[in-house]
Scaffold this motif. Structure first.
Motif, PDB file in Angstrom:
ATOM      1  N   VAL A  36       0.847  -1.206   0.000  1.00 37.14           N
ATOM      2  CA  VAL A  36       0.000   0.000   0.000  1.00 37.14           C
ATOM      3  C   VAL A  36       0.878   1.250   0.000  1.00 37.14           C
ATOM      4  N   ASN A  37       1.882   1.273   0.858  1.00 39.95           N
ATOM      5  CA  ASN A  37       2.776   2.440   0.937  1.00 39.95           C
ATOM      6  C   ASN A  37       3.512   2.675  -0.384  1.00 39.95           C
ATOM      7  N   ALA A  38       3.931   1.582  -1.025  1.00 33.64           N
ATOM      8  CA  ALA A  38       4.619   1.704  -2.316  1.00 33.64           C
ATOM      9  C   ALA A  38       3.672   2.256  -3.383  1.00 33.64           C
ATOM     10  N   LEU A  39       2.418   1.786  -3.348  1.00 30.18           N
ATOM     11  CA  LEU A  39       1.428   2.253  -4.324  1.00 30.18           C
ATOM     12  C   LEU A  39       1.095   3.733  -4.086  1.00 30.18           C
ATOM     13  N   ILE A  40       0.971   4.119  -2.816  1.00 30.98           N
ATOM     14  CA  ILE A  40       0.713   5.524  -2.479  1.00 30.98           C
ATOM     15  C   ILE A  40       1.843   6.412  -2.992  1.00 30.98           C
ATOM     16  N   ALA A  61      -7.133  -0.056  -0.246  1.00 25.82           N
ATOM     17  CA  ALA A  61      -6.536   0.546   0.955  1.00 25.82           C
ATOM     18  C   ALA A  61      -5.863   1.872   0.607  1.00 25.82           C
ATOM     19  N   ALA A  62      -5.160   1.912  -0.533  1.00 26.15           N
ATOM     20  CA  ALA A  62      -4.522   3.166  -0.973  1.00 26.15           C
ATOM     21  C   ALA A  62      -5.582   4.207  -1.311  1.00 26.15           C
ATOM     22  N   THR A  63      -6.681   3.776  -1.916  1.00 23.10           N
ATOM     23  CA  THR A  63      -7.803   4.673  -2.217  1.00 23.10           C
ATOM     24  C   THR A  63      -8.325   5.326  -0.942  1.00 23.10           C
ATOM     25  N   VAL A  64      -8.546   4.505   0.070  1.00 27.78           N
ATOM     26  CA  VAL A  64      -9.066   4.996   1.350  1.00 27.78           C
ATOM     27  C   VAL A  64      -8.101   6.012   1.962  1.00 27.78           C
ATOM     28  N   GLU A  65      -6.809   5.731   1.896  1.00 26.30           N
ATOM     29  CA  GLU A  65      -5.826   6.659   2.467  1.00 26.30           C
ATOM     30  C   GLU A  65      -5.779   7.967   1.677  1.00 26.30           C
ATOM     31  N   PHE A  66      -5.911   7.896   0.349  1.00 31.14           N
ATOM     32  CA  PHE A  66      -5.923   9.119  -0.460  1.00 31.14           C
ATOM     33  C   PHE A  66      -7.152   9.974  -0.146  1.00 31.14           C
ATOM     34  N   ILE A  67      -8.311   9.338   0.002  1.00 27.66           N
ATOM     35  CA  ILE A  67      -9.524  10.084   0.344  1.00 27.66           C
ATOM     36  C   ILE A  67      -9.330  10.756   1.702  1.00 27.66           C
ATOM     37  N   HIS A  68      -8.788  10.004   2.659  1.00 24.10           N
ATOM     38  CA  HIS A  68      -8.564  10.544   4.000  1.00 24.10           C
ATOM     39  C   HIS A  68      -7.593  11.723   3.957  1.00 24.10           C
ATOM     40  N   THR A  69      -6.499  11.578   3.240  1.00 25.91           N
ATOM     41  CA  THR A  69      -5.494  12.640   3.158  1.00 25.91           C
ATOM     42  C   THR A  69      -6.067  13.880   2.482  1.00 25.91           C
ATOM     43  N   ALA A  70      -6.863  13.677   1.439  1.00 22.71           N
ATOM     44  CA  ALA A  70      -7.505  14.806   0.749  1.00 22.71           C
ATOM     45  C   ALA A  70      -8.413  15.578   1.698  1.00 22.71           C
ATOM     46  N   THR A  71      -9.192  14.838   2.503  1.00 24.30           N
ATOM     47  CA  THR A  71     -10.099  15.522   3.434  1.00 24.30           C
ATOM     48  C   THR A  71      -9.318  16.286   4.506  1.00 24.30           C
ATOM     49  N   LEU A  72      -8.177  15.743   4.943  1.00 27.29           N
ATOM     50  CA  LEU A  72      -7.352  16.449   5.936  1.00 27.29           C
ATOM     51  C   LEU A  72      -6.813  17.760   5.365  1.00 27.29           C
TER      52      LEU A  72
END
Length: 333
Positions: free
Chosen positions: A25-29, A79-90
């Motif tokens: 996931v971290n590599a994909l992010i 999982a990477a999608t979820v983290e990107f959505i979360h980071t965008a909202t932050l």
């Protein structure tokens, strides 16, 4: 968000169990936050992604997929999608809230500017949708796109509800379901969906994420009034100073005398705050026991989360997810 406590073992154990997946996931992010033409994008994203967040939401997606027996590659994309959505909202939240600190570090909008934070947030939302489509699963697209809309709706609702004394516990719950729980429940639900789990198990995963997200946010709102700023990365009373009507205050307003209500109108609705007002607000919350009542609400939602995930088959990951429900409210001890 202040999750470093003595009861951190379920989170650490889950991270250890899913370390290979999280590495992917971290590599994909890292790969997808790159930009050939706009170096500001990886700079801003790396600042936030590298700030040491617990990655709880993407881990929930990986855990749900593994719990349901998934062996394919797409739980990593989700999982990477979820983290990107979360980071965008932050990124967007820090602009809206005019925040200067996030996870104990200066916010992106402070280090760069509001324009960069908003536009990089938009880029990450767009990247998240690209990642979703790569799974080729329409149900996954529906769940995550609905969650994105619900998050935005919750944030807009909060704009008006946060300073309106008519905001009651039902509206507060609607805001929390939008801005926080929607991504938790989507994170767990898509893990089950990509694994092809049956409808009852997918519903249980959704219910777990929903209750966990609500418990998490209520705990966060409570810690604003009684937390350790070294752990939370926030100053005690920030929500009061920012005129945010969260659960401890809503409970106090509901029981207020006419004179006390005038105090809340002046400080929250009108924003005319004086030096001693935070202490008086805390005294009113103490008078009506609203901090204790809020804590009980958080614990009750954690119990709902545990009951939901308990419906899934016996599994090491299931037991760790039960532990994580305790873990998100352990900060209140």
């Amino acid at each position: 968000m202040g999750l470093d406590t003595a009861v951190s073992k379920p989170h650490e154990a889950l991270a250890a169990l899913l370390s290979e997946d999280m590495g992917a996931v971290n590599a994909l992010i890292e790969d997808r936050m790159a930009s050939e033409h706009a170096p500001r994008i990886p700079e801003v994203t790396a600042h936030l992604v590298g700030a040491g967040g617990k990655r709880l939401r993407p881990m929930l997606t990986l855990a749900a997929a593994r719990l349901c027996g998934y062996t394919g590659p797409y739980h990593v994309h989700l999982a990477a999608t979820v983290e990107f959505i979360h980071t965008a909202t932050l990124l967007h939240d820090d602009v809206v809230d005019e925040s200067a600190q996030r996870r104990g570090r200066p916010t992106a909008n402070l280090l760069w500017d509001n324009k960069s934070s908003v536009l990089v947030g938009d880029y990450l939302f767009s990247r998240s949708f690209q990642l979703m489509t790569e799974t080729g699963n329409l149900d996954v697209l529906r769940i995550l796109s609905n969650a994105s809309a619900t998050i935005a709706e919750g944030e807009v609702l909060q704009l008006t509800a946060a300073t309106d004394l008519r905001t009651d516990e039902a509206i507060y719950l609607q805001v929390v379901r939008g801005k926080t729980a929607a991504l938790f429940s989507a994170a767990t639900e898509v893990g089950g969906v990509i694994a092809g789990a049956d409808a009852a198990h997918i519903q249980a995963l959704f219910d777990y994420g929903d209750a966990l997200g609500i418990a998490f946010q209520i705990a966060d709102d409570l810690l604003d009034y009684q937390g350790d700023s070294a752990q939370t990365g926030k100053n005690v009373g920030d929500d009061f100073r920012e005129r945010k009507l969260t659960l401890p205050v809503i409970k106090a307003v509901a029981q207020a005398t006419a004179e006390e209500r005038d105090f809340w109108v002046r400080t929250i609705e009108k924003g005319r705050q004086e030096d001693a007002d935070l202490d008086h607000a805390l005294a009113l919350m103490d008078k009506y026991g609203t901090l204790s009542a809020t804590r009980q609400d958080a614990l009750a939602w954690a119990e709902k989360a545990k009951a939901s995930i308990g419906q899934l088959p016996d599994h090491d990951i299931r037991d760790l997810l039960i532990g994580i429900a305790d873990y998100v409210v352990s900060r209140l001890n």
